[in-house]
Design a protein around this motif. Structure first.
Motif, PDB file in Angstrom:
ATOM      1  N   ILE A   1     -18.909   7.006   1.516  1.00 36.22           N
ATOM      2  CA  ILE A   1     -17.356   6.525   0.910  1.00 36.22           C
ATOM      3  C   ILE A   1     -17.315   5.249   0.799  1.00 36.22           C
ATOM      4  O   ILE A   1     -17.433   4.501   1.363  1.00 36.22           O
ATOM      5  CB  ILE A   1     -16.396   6.908   2.241  1.00 36.22           C
ATOM      6  N   PHE A   2     -17.002   4.969  -0.537  1.00 33.90           N
ATOM      7  CA  PHE A   2     -16.911   3.563  -1.228  1.00 33.90           C
ATOM      8  C   PHE A   2     -15.221   3.164  -1.295  1.00 33.90           C
ATOM      9  O   PHE A   2     -14.486   4.094  -1.705  1.00 33.90           O
ATOM     10  CB  PHE A   2     -17.539   3.682  -2.543  1.00 33.90           C
ATOM     11  N   LEU A   3     -15.112   1.966  -0.557  1.00 33.59           N
ATOM     12  CA  LEU A   3     -13.678   1.538  -0.690  1.00 33.59           C
ATOM     13  C   LEU A   3     -13.660   0.133  -1.000  1.00 33.59           C
ATOM     14  O   LEU A   3     -14.607  -0.476  -0.550  1.00 33.59           O
ATOM     15  CB  LEU A   3     -12.909   1.774   0.973  1.00 33.59           C
ATOM     16  N   SER A   4     -12.337  -0.501  -1.484  1.00 28.98           N
ATOM     17  CA  SER A   4     -12.232  -1.739  -1.477  1.00 28.98           C
ATOM     18  C   SER A   4     -11.535  -2.312  -0.501  1.00 28.98           C
ATOM     19  O   SER A   4     -10.986  -1.482   0.609  1.00 28.98           O
ATOM     20  CB  SER A   4     -11.307  -2.206  -2.638  1.00 28.98           C
ATOM     21  N   PRO A   5     -11.841  -3.642   0.207  1.00 25.63           N
ATOM     22  CA  PRO A   5     -11.229  -4.118   1.343  1.00 25.63           C
ATOM     23  C   PRO A   5      -9.788  -4.173   1.350  1.00 25.63           C
ATOM     24  O   PRO A   5      -8.962  -3.999   2.270  1.00 25.63           O
ATOM     25  CB  PRO A   5     -11.752  -5.646   1.431  1.00 25.63           C
ATOM     26  N   GLU A   6      -9.144  -4.274   0.028  1.00 22.05           N
ATOM     27  CA  GLU A   6      -7.650  -4.031  -0.006  1.00 22.05           C
ATOM     28  C   GLU A   6      -7.318  -2.639   0.443  1.00 22.05           C
ATOM     29  O   GLU A   6      -6.057  -2.526   1.074  1.00 22.05           O
ATOM     30  CB  GLU A   6      -7.230  -4.413  -1.383  1.00 22.05           C
ATOM     31  N   LYS A   7      -7.935  -1.830  -0.005  1.00 28.19           N
ATOM     32  CA  LYS A   7      -7.670  -0.380   0.432  1.00 28.19           C
ATOM     33  C   LYS A   7      -7.690  -0.228   1.899  1.00 28.19           C
ATOM     34  O   LYS A   7      -6.719   0.539   2.398  1.00 28.19           O
ATOM     35  CB  LYS A   7      -8.730   0.518  -0.313  1.00 28.19           C
ATOM     36  N   ILE A   8      -8.831  -0.783   2.438  1.00 25.61           N
ATOM     37  CA  ILE A   8      -8.895  -0.758   3.966  1.00 25.61           C
ATOM     38  C   ILE A   8      -7.833  -1.154   4.571  1.00 25.61           C
ATOM     39  O   ILE A   8      -7.273  -0.677   5.728  1.00 25.61           O
ATOM     40  CB  ILE A   8     -10.164  -1.405   4.383  1.00 25.61           C
ATOM     41  N   ALA A   9      -7.189  -2.176   4.032  1.00 24.56           N
ATOM     42  CA  ALA A   9      -6.322  -3.062   5.065  1.00 24.56           C
ATOM     43  C   ALA A   9      -4.725  -2.534   4.629  1.00 24.56           C
ATOM     44  O   ALA A   9      -3.990  -2.931   5.478  1.00 24.56           O
ATOM     45  CB  ALA A   9      -6.362  -4.616   4.432  1.00 24.56           C
ATOM     46  N   THR A  10      -4.466  -1.883   3.584  1.00 16.88           N
ATOM     47  CA  THR A  10      -3.118  -1.289   3.496  1.00 16.88           C
ATOM     48  C   THR A  10      -3.075   0.076   3.287  1.00 16.88           C
ATOM     49  O   THR A  10      -1.821   0.286   3.295  1.00 16.88           O
ATOM     50  CB  THR A  10      -2.773  -2.029   1.964  1.00 16.88           C
ATOM     51  N   ASP A  11      -3.895   0.919   3.061  1.00 19.25           N
ATOM     52  CA  ASP A  11      -3.647   2.298   2.967  1.00 19.25           C
ATOM     53  C   ASP A  11      -3.632   3.171   4.448  1.00 19.25           C
ATOM     54  O   ASP A  11      -4.805   3.282   4.878  1.00 19.25           O
ATOM     55  CB  ASP A  11      -4.799   2.884   1.922  1.00 19.25           C
TER      56      ASP A  11
ATOM     57  N   TYR B   1      -2.645   6.453   4.914  1.00 17.24           N
ATOM     58  CA  TYR B   1      -2.890   7.851   4.876  1.00 17.24           C
ATOM     59  C   TYR B   1      -4.510   7.721   5.009  1.00 17.24           C
ATOM     60  O   TYR B   1      -5.388   8.520   5.443  1.00 17.24           O
ATOM     61  CB  TYR B   1      -2.550   8.362   3.738  1.00 17.24           C
ATOM     62  N   LEU B   2      -5.229   6.707   4.265  1.00 17.75           N
ATOM     63  CA  LEU B   2      -6.598   6.635   4.230  1.00 17.75           C
ATOM     64  C   LEU B   2      -7.178   6.627   5.699  1.00 17.75           C
ATOM     65  O   LEU B   2      -8.059   7.193   6.218  1.00 17.75           O
ATOM     66  CB  LEU B   2      -7.207   5.298   3.465  1.00 17.75           C
ATOM     67  N   GLU B   3      -6.654   5.469   6.384  1.00 18.62           N
ATOM     68  CA  GLU B   3      -6.887   5.090   7.931  1.00 18.62           C
ATOM     69  C   GLU B   3      -6.784   6.488   8.866  1.00 18.62           C
ATOM     70  O   GLU B   3      -7.765   6.808   9.503  1.00 18.62           O
ATOM     71  CB  GLU B   3      -6.298   4.225   8.372  1.00 18.62           C
ATOM     72  N   PHE B   4      -5.606   7.277   8.334  1.00 18.33           N
ATOM     73  CA  PHE B   4      -5.218   8.183   9.323  1.00 18.33           C
ATOM     74  C   PHE B   4      -6.347   9.473   8.942  1.00 18.33           C
ATOM     75  O   PHE B   4      -6.775  10.184   9.936  1.00 18.33           O
ATOM     76  CB  PHE B   4      -3.878   9.013   9.063  1.00 18.33           C
ATOM     77  N   CYS B   5      -6.749   9.576   7.694  1.00 15.97           N
ATOM     78  CA  CYS B   5      -7.807  10.598   7.399  1.00 15.97           C
ATOM     79  C   CYS B   5      -9.234  10.373   7.939  1.00 15.97           C
ATOM     80  O   CYS B   5      -9.956  11.431   8.436  1.00 15.97           O
ATOM     81  CB  CYS B   5      -7.962  10.981   5.988  1.00 15.97           C
ATOM     82  N   LEU B   6      -9.723   8.988   7.967  1.00 19.25           N
ATOM     83  CA  LEU B   6     -10.933   8.622   8.322  1.00 19.25           C
ATOM     84  C   LEU B   6     -10.799   8.830   9.872  1.00 19.25           C
ATOM     85  O   LEU B   6     -11.977   9.333  10.652  1.00 19.25           O
ATOM     86  CB  LEU B   6     -11.150   7.268   8.087  1.00 19.25           C
ATOM     87  N   LYS B   7      -9.715   8.660  10.536  1.00 12.62           N
ATOM     88  CA  LYS B   7      -9.732   9.056  11.975  1.00 12.62           C
ATOM     89  C   LYS B   7     -10.129  10.426  12.522  1.00 12.62           C
ATOM     90  O   LYS B   7     -10.646  10.621  13.364  1.00 12.62           O
ATOM     91  CB  LYS B   7      -8.215   8.530  12.747  1.00 12.62           C
ATOM     92  N   LYS B   8      -9.657  11.193  11.562  1.00  9.09           N
ATOM     93  CA  LYS B   8      -9.920  12.657  11.661  1.00  9.09           C
ATOM     94  C   LYS B   8     -11.411  12.901  11.538  1.00  9.09           C
ATOM     95  O   LYS B   8     -12.016  13.956  12.245  1.00  9.09           O
ATOM     96  CB  LYS B   8      -9.115  13.538  10.845  1.00  9.09           C
ATOM     97  N   ARG B   9     -12.233  12.116  11.130  1.00  6.53           N
ATOM     98  CA  ARG B   9     -13.619  12.517  11.082  1.00  6.53           C
ATOM     99  C   ARG B   9     -14.450  11.219  11.525  1.00  6.53           C
ATOM    100  O   ARG B   9     -15.542  10.995  11.325  1.00  6.53           O
ATOM    101  CB  ARG B   9     -13.932  12.650   9.470  1.00  6.53           C
ATOM    102  N   LYS B  10     -13.889  10.300  12.287  1.00  7.26           N
ATOM    103  CA  LYS B  10     -14.293   9.215  13.039  1.00  7.26           C
ATOM    104  C   LYS B  10     -15.663   9.650  13.777  1.00  7.26           C
ATOM    105  O   LYS B  10     -16.754   8.622  13.589  1.00  7.26           O
ATOM    106  CB  LYS B  10     -13.551   8.519  13.495  1.00  7.26           C
ATOM    107  N   SER B  11     -15.984  10.769  14.181  1.00  5.83           N
ATOM    108  CA  SER B  11     -17.283  11.000  14.740  1.00  5.83           C
ATOM    109  C   SER B  11     -18.383  11.214  13.839  1.00  5.83           C
ATOM    110  O   SER B  11     -19.476  11.161  14.275  1.00  5.83           O
ATOM    111  CB  SER B  11     -17.004  12.162  15.941  1.00  5.83           C
TER     112      SER B  11
ATOM    113  N   LYS C   1       5.502  11.940  -4.568  1.00  8.63           N
ATOM    114  CA  LYS C   1       4.471  11.127  -4.975  1.00  8.63           C
ATOM    115  C   LYS C   1       3.775  10.720  -3.847  1.00  8.63           C
ATOM    116  O   LYS C   1       3.998  10.956  -2.732  1.00  8.63           O
ATOM    117  CB  LYS C   1       4.927   9.807  -5.603  1.00  8.63           C
ATOM    118  N   ALA C   2       2.685  10.077  -3.782  1.00  2.00           N
ATOM    119  CA  ALA C   2       1.867   9.692  -2.891  1.00  2.00           C
ATOM    120  C   ALA C   2       2.576   8.424  -2.145  1.00  2.00           C
ATOM    121  O   ALA C   2       3.206   7.609  -2.831  1.00  2.00           O
ATOM    122  CB  ALA C   2       0.383   8.916  -3.301  1.00  2.00           C
ATOM    123  N   PRO C   3       2.549   8.194  -1.010  1.00  2.77           N
ATOM    124  CA  PRO C   3       3.207   7.214  -0.177  1.00  2.77           C
ATOM    125  C   PRO C   3       2.715   5.834  -0.568  1.00  2.77           C
ATOM    126  O   PRO C   3       1.592   5.503  -0.796  1.00  2.77           O
ATOM    127  CB  PRO C   3       2.642   7.419   1.258  1.00  2.77           C
ATOM    128  N   GLU C   4       3.418   4.682  -0.741  1.00  2.00           N
ATOM    129  CA  GLU C   4       3.196   3.377  -1.128  1.00  2.00           C
ATOM    130  C   GLU C   4       2.247   2.987  -0.223  1.00  2.00           C
ATOM    131  O   GLU C   4       2.099   3.576   0.997  1.00  2.00           O
ATOM    132  CB  GLU C   4       4.312   2.669  -1.134  1.00  2.00           C
TER     133      GLU C   4
END
Length: 661
Positions: free
Chosen positions: A114-124, A126-136, A473-476
């Motif tokens: 999974i390729f992400l920018s640091p800005e995406k990691i720090a501000t998104d 829904y991204l973090e929420f979805c990653l938590k679902k697959r954290k294992s 629309k997608a959440p800001e």
């Protein structure tokens, strides 16, 4: 014990290059010991290291990368090997990102990377929420271009420093997945900064022995004025007109800028294009692709062009303006010669350039006291929770880090503007919050429902994932902050300004030292060696400036001939391997050859007979071989017949029974 060679040929059968020992060492360290910092020169094979580390660990790897063009390039390279990749960046429409992340969280897609920018990691959120679902499933975090983390470095990106908070939120403070941090250049202060942030032990810092790009010839020219410099610049461009040329200018507009030079180059008949941060991600990716394919051969760029972009056959890098440090210079010339063939790097500068670099580029990158006050009034005018649209205001981007570090503001969680994007809600708890206000504002809804901000984000993201709501629309990607003080106290402001002045001073010192190195190392070999020493290469290794066909760095052109002949004959060897003859004493044969029967043969090339010191050392070495390793040494002498002598000796080695010559 990992069988890395076997696994590499199984997992990446299309790759026609081999793994080097230093790469295997990093891979083993990540898998067996954990969080690792790897420092390799540009073109040193960092991508393959994280590919193989990920494969050995299994599961999913998150790769944090600073540039959209770099994400696209790395993702494409992995996809060509047959592995599924998920990439999330600003070049992909927000609603499409939302759909992809939902599919990922539900297990409908299972990427290896999974390729992400640091800005995406720090501000998104829904991204973090979805990653938590697959954290294992997530086994490795790769931080590419990790020098961007350090506040002391030239490419500092504030949101790189939010990665540890992201990891805490995703896994818990003590349960991170493994971390592999990668970069080409770091000084000692930056190393300490990065290791503290990513829980990397000193023993897990792995640096290639030789951080030197000696295949690039370095040419440094200092001028009295800009007219002289510009005249020299066009001469260099003319002399290399049929080669791929990258020109670093740093200034986007006005006289002698990226755009100005590009326009003039086109008028002169060059197939040129400009490249800078004001262009869209799609435009920049297109330029990279055209440059790679040879459709254009001259790119005028700010430092937006760099960091990992893999175009193997750039033959010339020109710095029309001086970089701000040795690290930046070596990073940027490293865009050349990624295929290992010879290249040229030109640095053109004047005293005026040095002063402009300090006053405009370095000092100008930091906010002044008046600006810190002015910007704080935008966001710190009342206590408590607020939503912050970070990306809509460049001034906030410049100042926010200082407010956070001073304790004026805390980032509470990730959120969005309001609940107006929701309709057809099928979740009772969320419906209750939705109905609690008329305005549907995020903070108003939190206050009326008497819940924590993070709970509201969690409720909305959960409803989206479980198809319990319709969204327009997608959440800001907004930050939810807590303002702790409505103004900046004088003592706090003094502390912030002192911190900024320390950073400026440090960067000025880096530039001053760079200029000192340039002006006291008049030829390419000395300059490479001084830079390599500064970056951490041991003194003993600095003379290894010649590269054999198999990548081995040796000390002389004669040893290149021997290395190439050994390699062509399929004979396994190691250059200057320590050979111990007592517990704490050793010699270093030029070439240690591994024989089929498991024994070793030691090849010495005698190249400087007639020099008293050399003759004495060689005599001592002969005695050591006779006493401790009898009948195990072979030799060649420096002469015009070296190729034939080495060829004949190799034929004997092939027939050698391991007992006698």
């Amino acid at each position: 014990m990992l069988n890395i060679d076997k696994h590499f040929s199984e997992w990446f059968p299309q790759k026609d290059f081999k793994l080097y020992d230093y790469q295997k060492n990093v891979i083993s360290n990540v898998v067996e010991k954990g969080n690792t910092l790897c420092i390799l020169p540009t073109g040193g094979g960092k991508s393959v290291i994280y590919w193989m580390s990920s494969m050995e660990l299994g599961g999913i790897s998150i790769v944090v990368s600073p540039l959209t063009a770099l994400i696209e390039e790395q993702a494409k390279s992995i996809e060509e090997q047959g592995y599924e990749v998920l990439k999330i960046h600003g070049g992909i429409p927000a609603i499409k990102q939302l759909k992809i992340l939902t599919q990922f969280a539900k297990g409908e897609i299972n990427p290896k990377f999974i390729f992400l920018s640091p800005e995406k990691i720090a501000t998104d959120g829904y991204l973090e929420f979805c990653l938590k679902k697959r954290k294992s499933d997530i086994k490795l975090l790769v931080i590419d271009e990790v020098h961007c983390v350090s506040q002391w470095g030239m490419s500092f990106r504030p949101f790189y420093r939010r990665i540890p908070s992201f990891m805490d939120s995703l896994f818990g403070e003590e349960n991170w997945c493994k971390v592999l941090a990668l970069t080409a250049t770091l000084n000692s202060k930056e190393i300490i900064d990065i290791c503290n942030y990513f829980k990397i032990k000193k023993d897990n810092i792995i640096m290639k022995e030789l951080l030197m790009r000696s295949e690039i010839q370095l040419h440094v020219n200092k001028f009295k004025n800009e007219d002289e410099k510009t005249e020299k610049f066009w001469q260099i461009l003319h002399n290399h007109q049929d080669e791929k040329i990258l020109v670093y200018v740093y200034r986007k507009y006005n006289k002698r800028s990226v755009e100005d030079f590009c326009t003039e180059a086109i008028e002169k008949g060059y197939n040129a294009v400009s490249f800078h941060g004001d262009m869209s991600a799609e435009e920049r990716m297109n330029i990279v692709e055209q440059f790679k394919n040879g459709n254009i051969n001259v790119v005028f760029a700010t430092n937006a062009f760099g960091m990992g972009i893999d175009i193997p056959d750039i033959r010339v890098v020109i710095h029309y303006m001086i970089p701000e440090s040795i690290e930046q210079y070596y990073q940027e010339i490293g865009r050349a010669s990624r295929d290992g063939h010879g290249a040229n790097a030109y640095l053109l500068y004047s005293n005026k350039n040095i002063e402009v670099k300090k006053s405009y580029f370095i000092d100008g990158a930091f906010p002044k006291k008046e600006k810190l006050d002015e910007v704080y009034k935008k966001i710190g005018n009342k206590l408590g929770y607020q939503t912050l649209s970070y990306f809509e205001d460049e001034e906030i981007q410049k100042c926010l880090l200082y407010y956070i570090e001073a304790g004026l503001i805390d980032i509470v969680c990730k959120g969005f503007a309001d609940l107006k994007l929701l309709s057809s809600i099928k979740n009772g708890a969320l419906q209750k919050v939705f109905d609690s206000t008329k305005t549907k504002g995020y903070i108003r809804s939190v206050n009326q429902a008497k819940i924590e901000p993070s709970m509201l984000s969690e409720m909305v993201y959960s409803a989206i994932l479980n198809d319990e709501v319709t969204i327009q629309k997608a959440p800001e990607r907004w930050l939810i902050i807590n303002v702790n003080d409505t103004n900046i106290d004088d003592s706090v402001m003094t502390s912030i300004c002192w911190d900024i002045e320390e950073r400026k001073k440090y960067k000025h010192e880096l530039l001053d030292y760079f200029v000192y190195v340039l002006e006291n190392n008049p030829n390419t070999q000395q300059l490479h060696q001084e830079i390599a020493a500064y970056l951490g290469t041991e003194k003993h290794q600095l003379a290894r400036i010649y590269k054999a066909n198999d990548g081995t760095q040796v000390r002389s052109k004669s040893e290149v001939i021997i290395s190439n002949l050994l390699s062509a004959a399929g004979i396994k060897y190691e250059y200057e391997k320590k050979l111990y003859y007592s517990e704490d004493k050793w010699i270093e044969p030029d070439f240690t050859i591994e024989l089929p029967n498991g024994k070793e043969l030691y090849w010495e090339h005698i190249g400087m007979l007639g020099r008293e010191e050399y003759d004495t050392r060689w005599g001592e070495k002969i005695d050591i071989y006779k006493k401790h390793f009898p009948n195990s040494m072979v030799k060649t002498y420096e002469s015009g017949a070296l190729s034939q002598d080495a060829t004949d000796l190799i034929e004997k080695i092939i027939k050698f029974d391991g007992e006698s010559k």
